[in-house]
Design a protein around this motif. Structure first.
Motif, PDB file in Angstrom:
ATOM      1  N   ASN A   1       0.820  -1.217   0.000  1.00  0.00           N
ATOM      2  CA  ASN A   1       0.000   0.000   0.000  1.00  0.00           C
ATOM      3  C   ASN A   1       0.850   1.262   0.000  1.00  0.00           C
ATOM      4  N   ASN A   2       2.085   1.158   0.425  1.00  0.00           N
ATOM      5  CA  ASN A   2       2.961   2.322   0.473  1.00  0.00           C
ATOM      6  C   ASN A   2       3.768   2.528  -0.800  1.00  0.00           C
ATOM      7  N   GLY A   3       3.963   1.465  -1.593  1.00  0.00           N
ATOM      8  CA  GLY A   3       4.775   1.656  -2.793  1.00  0.00           C
ATOM      9  C   GLY A   3       4.737   0.492  -3.760  1.00  0.00           C
ATOM     10  N   GLY A   4       3.837  -0.421  -3.545  1.00  0.00           N
ATOM     11  CA  GLY A   4       3.676  -1.532  -4.467  1.00  0.00           C
ATOM     12  C   GLY A   4       4.587  -2.705  -4.160  1.00  0.00           C
ATOM     13  N   HIS A   5       4.430  -3.736  -4.975  1.00  0.00           N
ATOM     14  CA  HIS A   5       5.221  -4.948  -4.794  1.00  0.00           C
ATOM     15  C   HIS A   5       6.713  -4.695  -4.956  1.00  0.00           C
ATOM     16  N   SER A   6       7.072  -3.830  -5.883  1.00  0.00           N
ATOM     17  CA  SER A   6       8.503  -3.574  -6.073  1.00  0.00           C
ATOM     18  C   SER A   6       9.119  -3.031  -4.787  1.00  0.00           C
ATOM     19  N   GLN A   7       8.414  -2.151  -4.099  1.00  0.00           N
ATOM     20  CA  GLN A   7       8.939  -1.617  -2.839  1.00  0.00           C
ATOM     21  C   GLN A   7       8.985  -2.713  -1.785  1.00  0.00           C
TER      22      GLN A   7
ATOM     23  N   ASP B   1       7.461 -17.049   2.132  1.00  0.00           N
ATOM     24  CA  ASP B   1       7.093 -18.414   2.518  1.00  0.00           C
ATOM     25  C   ASP B   1       6.149 -18.436   3.713  1.00  0.00           C
ATOM     26  N   ALA B   2       6.285 -17.467   4.612  1.00  0.00           N
ATOM     27  CA  ALA B   2       5.426 -17.408   5.799  1.00  0.00           C
ATOM     28  C   ALA B   2       3.997 -17.011   5.457  1.00  0.00           C
ATOM     29  N   ILE B   3       3.836 -16.027   4.573  1.00  0.00           N
ATOM     30  CA  ILE B   3       2.479 -15.518   4.335  1.00  0.00           C
ATOM     31  C   ILE B   3       1.727 -16.247   3.228  1.00  0.00           C
ATOM     32  N   ARG B   4       2.443 -16.833   2.306  1.00  0.00           N
ATOM     33  CA  ARG B   4       1.766 -17.464   1.173  1.00  0.00           C
ATOM     34  C   ARG B   4       0.693 -18.472   1.606  1.00  0.00           C
ATOM     35  N   PRO B   5       0.949 -19.340   2.600  1.00  0.00           N
ATOM     36  CA  PRO B   5      -0.068 -20.339   2.964  1.00  0.00           C
ATOM     37  C   PRO B   5      -1.367 -19.767   3.547  1.00  0.00           C
ATOM     38  N   ILE B   6      -1.330 -18.567   4.082  1.00  0.00           N
ATOM     39  CA  ILE B   6      -2.557 -18.027   4.666  1.00  0.00           C
ATOM     40  C   ILE B   6      -3.324 -17.126   3.693  1.00  0.00           C
ATOM     41  N   LEU B   7      -2.760 -16.915   2.522  1.00  0.00           N
ATOM     42  CA  LEU B   7      -3.431 -16.109   1.501  1.00  0.00           C
ATOM     43  C   LEU B   7      -4.399 -16.963   0.691  1.00  0.00           C
ATOM     44  N   PRO B   8      -5.494 -16.383   0.224  1.00  0.00           N
ATOM     45  CA  PRO B   8      -6.347 -17.075  -0.737  1.00  0.00           C
ATOM     46  C   PRO B   8      -5.535 -17.389  -2.006  1.00  0.00           C
ATOM     47  N   ALA B   9      -5.931 -18.412  -2.730  1.00  0.00           N
ATOM     48  CA  ALA B   9      -5.166 -18.921  -3.879  1.00  0.00           C
ATOM     49  C   ALA B   9      -4.795 -17.829  -4.883  1.00  0.00           C
ATOM     50  N   LEU B  10      -5.732 -16.962  -5.215  1.00  0.00           N
ATOM     51  CA  LEU B  10      -5.457 -15.902  -6.183  1.00  0.00           C
ATOM     52  C   LEU B  10      -4.296 -15.031  -5.718  1.00  0.00           C
ATOM     53  N   LEU B  11      -4.295 -14.679  -4.449  1.00  0.00           N
ATOM     54  CA  LEU B  11      -3.243 -13.816  -3.921  1.00  0.00           C
ATOM     55  C   LEU B  11      -1.951 -14.588  -3.671  1.00  0.00           C
ATOM     56  N   GLN B  12      -2.041 -15.876  -3.389  1.00  0.00           N
ATOM     57  CA  GLN B  12      -0.838 -16.713  -3.300  1.00  0.00           C
ATOM     58  C   GLN B  12      -0.107 -16.690  -4.632  1.00  0.00           C
ATOM     59  N   ASP B  13      -0.857 -16.946  -5.698  1.00  0.00           N
ATOM     60  CA  ASP B  13      -0.272 -16.969  -7.037  1.00  0.00           C
ATOM     61  C   ASP B  13       0.310 -15.615  -7.413  1.00  0.00           C
ATOM     62  N   ASN B  14      -0.390 -14.560  -7.067  1.00  0.00           N
ATOM     63  CA  ASN B  14       0.061 -13.205  -7.375  1.00  0.00           C
ATOM     64  C   ASN B  14       1.376 -12.896  -6.665  1.00  0.00           C
ATOM     65  N   LEU B  15       1.442 -13.196  -5.389  1.00  0.00           N
ATOM     66  CA  LEU B  15       2.655 -12.956  -4.623  1.00  0.00           C
ATOM     67  C   LEU B  15       3.811 -13.792  -5.172  1.00  0.00           C
ATOM     68  N   GLN B  16       3.553 -15.054  -5.458  1.00  0.00           N
ATOM     69  CA  GLN B  16       4.608 -15.934  -5.952  1.00  0.00           C
ATOM     70  C   GLN B  16       5.126 -15.464  -7.307  1.00  0.00           C
ATOM     71  N   ARG B  17       4.226 -15.039  -8.158  1.00  0.00           N
ATOM     72  CA  ARG B  17       4.609 -14.540  -9.492  1.00  0.00           C
ATOM     73  C   ARG B  17       5.535 -13.332  -9.367  1.00  0.00           C
ATOM     74  N   GLY B  18       5.166 -12.404  -8.513  1.00  0.00           N
ATOM     75  CA  GLY B  18       6.012 -11.232  -8.297  1.00  0.00           C
ATOM     76  C   GLY B  18       7.345 -11.602  -7.668  1.00  0.00           C
ATOM     77  N   TYR B  19       7.316 -12.478  -6.670  1.00  0.00           N
ATOM     78  CA  TYR B  19       8.545 -12.890  -6.008  1.00  0.00           C
ATOM     79  C   TYR B  19       9.486 -13.587  -6.992  1.00  0.00           C
TER      80      TYR B  19
END
Length: 110
Positions: A25-31, A47-65
């Motif tokens: 929220n402060n500067g996007g995924h790049s930040q 690795d800590a947060i991915r399992p508690i995210l809904p699937a759509l957001l898990q995939d989004n985070l993993q793609r960016g990472y």
């Protein structure tokens, strides 16, 4: 709950989820990726947060990472468009993150 987060009193993985939400929220995924890579253990955070995210957001985070981790230079701008797409998915679905945090908060605040 943000007061508890600032005092490092929120348990893992919810503390990491709050950091993720605040940074994006402060500067996007790049930040988020840049800051965590420079002052923490980015892989451990993801690795800590991915399992508690809904699937759509898990995939989004993993793609960016994955894109960030594959960069030759931490300041590489080749992935700006991808990070913007990740940001848009995050913002469109942030209510899902808030629901996860509310469920966690309800365990001890109410």
């Amino acid at each position: 709950m943000w007061d508890l987060w600032e005092k490092n009193a929120v348990k893992s993985p919810y503390a990491q989820l709050m950091t993720y939400e605040a940074e994006v929220n402060n500067g996007g995924h790049s930040q988020y990726f840049f800051n965590l890579a420079n002052c923490g253990d980015l892989k451990a955070e993801v690795d800590a947060i991915r399992p508690i995210l809904p699937a759509l957001l898990q995939d989004n985070l993993q793609r960016g990472y994955d894109a960030f981790a594959a960069q030759d230079d931490i300041c590489d701008e080749d992935n700006d468009e991808l990070f913007e797409e990740c940001d848009n998915i995050f913002y469109e679905n942030e209510h899902l993150i808030i629901a996860v945090l509310k469920a966690y908060a309800s365990e001890f605040l109410f």
